[in-house]
Enzyme design. Structure first.
Site, PDB file in Angstrom:
ATOM      1  N   GLU A 165      37.568   1.829 104.120  1.00 46.55           N
ATOM      2  CA  GLU A 165      36.133   2.740 103.854  1.00 46.55           C
ATOM      3  C   GLU A 165      35.923   2.463 102.444  1.00 46.55           C
ATOM      4  O   GLU A 165      35.062   3.036 101.777  1.00 46.55           O
ATOM      5  CB  GLU A 165      36.794   4.432 103.405  1.00 46.55           C
ATOM      6  CG  GLU A 165      38.009   4.831 104.993  1.00 46.55           C
ATOM      7  CD  GLU A 165      38.496   5.855 104.838  1.00 46.55           C
ATOM      8  OE1 GLU A 165      38.788   6.266 104.056  1.00 46.55           O
ATOM      9  OE2 GLU A 165      39.128   6.503 105.416  1.00 46.55           O
ATOM     10  N   GLU A 181      44.097   3.389 113.936  1.00 48.36           N
ATOM     11  CA  GLU A 181      44.421   4.995 113.809  1.00 48.36           C
ATOM     12  C   GLU A 181      44.284   5.578 114.651  1.00 48.36           C
ATOM     13  O   GLU A 181      43.520   6.917 113.781  1.00 48.36           O
ATOM     14  CB  GLU A 181      43.512   5.087 112.067  1.00 48.36           C
ATOM     15  CG  GLU A 181      43.995   4.552 111.187  1.00 48.36           C
ATOM     16  CD  GLU A 181      43.385   4.960 109.970  1.00 48.36           C
ATOM     17  OE1 GLU A 181      43.135   6.116 109.546  1.00 48.36           O
ATOM     18  OE2 GLU A 181      43.058   3.821 108.841  1.00 48.36           O
TER      19      GLU A 181
HETATM   20  C1  GLA Z   1      42.145   7.453 106.838  1.00 47.04           C
HETATM   21  C2  GLA Z   1      42.991   6.735 106.177  1.00 47.04           C
HETATM   22  C3  GLA Z   1      44.579   6.798 106.774  1.00 47.04           C
HETATM   23  C4  GLA Z   1      45.204   7.985 106.923  1.00 47.04           C
HETATM   24  C5  GLA Z   1      44.067   8.858 107.924  1.00 47.04           C
HETATM   25  C6  GLA Z   1      44.566  10.439 108.548  1.00 47.04           C
HETATM   26  O1  GLA Z   1      41.624   7.004 107.717  1.00 47.04           O
HETATM   27  O2  GLA Z   1      42.908   5.349 106.742  1.00 47.04           O
HETATM   28  O3  GLA Z   1      45.293   6.301 105.811  1.00 47.04           O
HETATM   29  O4  GLA Z   1      45.339   9.034 105.606  1.00 47.04           O
HETATM   30  O5  GLA Z   1      43.306   8.725 106.757  1.00 47.04           O
HETATM   31  O6  GLA Z   1      45.135  11.125 106.857  1.00 47.04           O
END
Ligand code: GLA
Length: 354
Positions: free
Chosen positions: A147, A259
Site C-alpha cells: 500500500e 487477499e
Molecule cells: C490490508 C492488509 C492486510 C490485512 C487486511 C485486512 O489489506 O494488507 O495485511 O490487514 O488489510 O485486515
C-alpha cells in the site's frame, strides 16, 4: 435464508477447492498459527484440504516479527514455514514494509527525533535482510512493500517511510530482498488497482522507473477486497488488464490475488446484518463465478498462479469489524465451516461445466 445453506453441512469428504483449480492456480488463505495449537482440529482439517497456499494474517508483519530494533520474534513464522513445507504449500510472506503494523523505532532515534533517510534505509535493509535470508528458499513470494500509493490513485501515500525517504525506500527494499533471496518472487501489493481510476497508470509508471534503474520486481499483488454491491466488475477487469503491459519489461511477470474477499456491505452502510433477497443472492453467486472465470482467463494467459483469500471462513474475517461491526459473509465457508452453495458453482466452473 442467507448465502449459507443448511443443505450443505460441514463435510470432511467435501470436494477440495485447491484440487479443483489445480490446473489454473493455487488457492490459499490467510491463517494464524492458532490453527496448529491442537484446539482447532476442524479448522486445521479444512485448511489442509481446501488450500495449498498460505500467508500469515498478522505474525509476519513488522510490529510482530521485529517489535524492537534488537528483537525479532521468529517462532510463529518458523512454525508457519514448517507447516507449509509439511503440506507442500506455496507460502507468501506478508509484509516486509508497510505504514501500518510497524513499530515506531524505525522512524525515531533514542531522543525521539525523526531519523534521516540514510538511517531509516539502513534499519529497513537490516530488517529485510535478516527476515528474507532466514526464510530463503522457503517463502515463495514476498510482499516487499504494501500500500505505497495514496488512495487518490495518483500520489504516493504520505507515510513516515515516504516523508523521510521518498520513493527510495521502495526501491531499496526490493534491492535488498532480491539480494537476500534471489529466487523469491518480489511483489508490490496494493488494494487500489482494481477500482481506483488512474492507479494502474501510476503504478505502471513507477514500476517502469524501478525496472529502468535495475531494481528487481517480479509481480503485482492485487489485494482484491471486492464489494458485492459497489464494485463494478467490468471496470475491475479493465483496470487489471492494463497492468499486463508490464510483461514487456518484466520477464515472467505475474499478478497474484493476495487477499480476496467479497464484502457484502457498502462502505457507509449502517445495517448490522445483510437482508438476503433473491437478487442479492444471485449477485453474490454471479460476482464470485465471474471473478473466478476472470482469474482462470488470466491463468491461461500465463499471468496468474495464485489466489488467496483473506481468512478461512466468514467467522474469522476482518470484514465483520470493518469499518464497523456487522455480520459479513465474504468467504466460501460459513461460521460453522460449512460450504456455501456458491462453492459448488466454482467447482462447476473449474470443471468447465458453466
Ligand atoms: C490490508 C492488509 C492486510 C490485512 C487486511 C485486512 O489489506 O494488507 O495485511 O490487514 O488489510 O485486515
Amino acid at each position: 435464508m442467507d448465502v449459507c445453506h443448511e443443505q450443505y453441512g460441514y463435510d470432511p469428504a467435501a470436494p477440495s477447492l485447491c484440487e479443483a483449480f489445480k490446473d489454473y492456480f493455487r488457492v490459499g488463505a490467510a491463517i494464524s498459527t492458532k490453527f496448529f495449537d491442537g484446539e482447532h482440529e476442524k479448522e486445521l482439517a479444512l485448511i489442509k484440504k481446501q488450500y495449498n497456499a498460505f500467508v500469515l494474517s498478522l505474525q509476519s508483519k513488522p510490529s510482530f516479527i521485529h517489535p524492537a530494533e534488537d528483537r525479532y520474534v521468529f517462532e510463529p513464522v518458523d512454525r508457519f514455514v514448517a507447516f507449509g513445507k509439511a503440506n507442500g504449500a506455496r507460502l507468501r510472506g506478508h509484509t516486509l514494509v508497510w505504514h501500518q503494523s510497524v513499530p515506531d523505532w524505525f522512524f525515531y532515534d533514542k531522543d525521539g527525533n525523526t531519523v534521516g533517510a540514510d538511517l531509516l534505509i539502513a534499519r529497513m535493509n537490516e530488517h529485510i535482510r535478516t527476515i528474507v535470508s532466514r526464510y530463503r528458499g522457503q517463502i515463495d513470494s514476498w510482499d516487499v512493500c504494501n500500500e505505497v500509493f495514496h488512495k487518490d490513485g495518483i500520489h504516493f501515500r504520505d507515510t513516515m517511510w515516504y516523508k523521510i525517504a521518498g520513493t527510495r525506500f521502495i526501491k531499496e527494499a526490493f534491492r535488498t530482498a532480491h539480494e537476500a533471496d534471489p529466487d523469491a518472487r518480489l511483489i508490490l501489493n496494493d488494494y487500489l488497482l482494481e477500482e481506483t481510476e488512474g492507479a494502474s497508470e501510476t503504478l505502471i509508471r513507477f514500476v517502469t522507473e524501478m525496472v529502468n534503474e535495475g531494481v528487481a520486481i517480479h509481480g503485482i499483488g492485487l489485494q482484491f477486497h471486492h464489494y458485492l454491491k459497489y464494485s463494478n466488475l467490468e471496470n475491475v477487469k479493465k483496470n487489471i488488464r492494463k497492468l499486463l503491459v508490464l510483461k514487456d519489461i518484466i520477464p515472467g511477470f505475474k499478478l497474484e490475488v493476495t487477499e480476496f474477499d467479497m464484502n457484502c456491505y457498502d462502505w457507509d452502510e449502517q445495517a448490522t446484518d445483510v437482508v438476503w433477497t433473491d437478487e442479492l443472492r444471485e449477485l453474490y453467486r454471479y460476482k464470485y463465478v465471474e471473478l473466478f472465470r476472470f482469474f482462470m482467463e488470466l491463468s491461461r494467459e500465463g499471468f496468474l498462479d495464485s489466489v488467496l483469500f483473506w481468512g478461512t471462513n466468514d467467522g474469522d474475517s476482518w470484514l465483520n469489524g470493518f469499518p464497523r461491526e456487522h455480520k459479513n459473509y465474504p468467504l466460501l465457508f460459513d461460521r460453522e465451516l460449512k460450504i456455501k452453495p456458491v462453492m459448488y458453482d466454482l467447482l462447476d466452473l473449474a470443471a468447465g461445466k458453466i
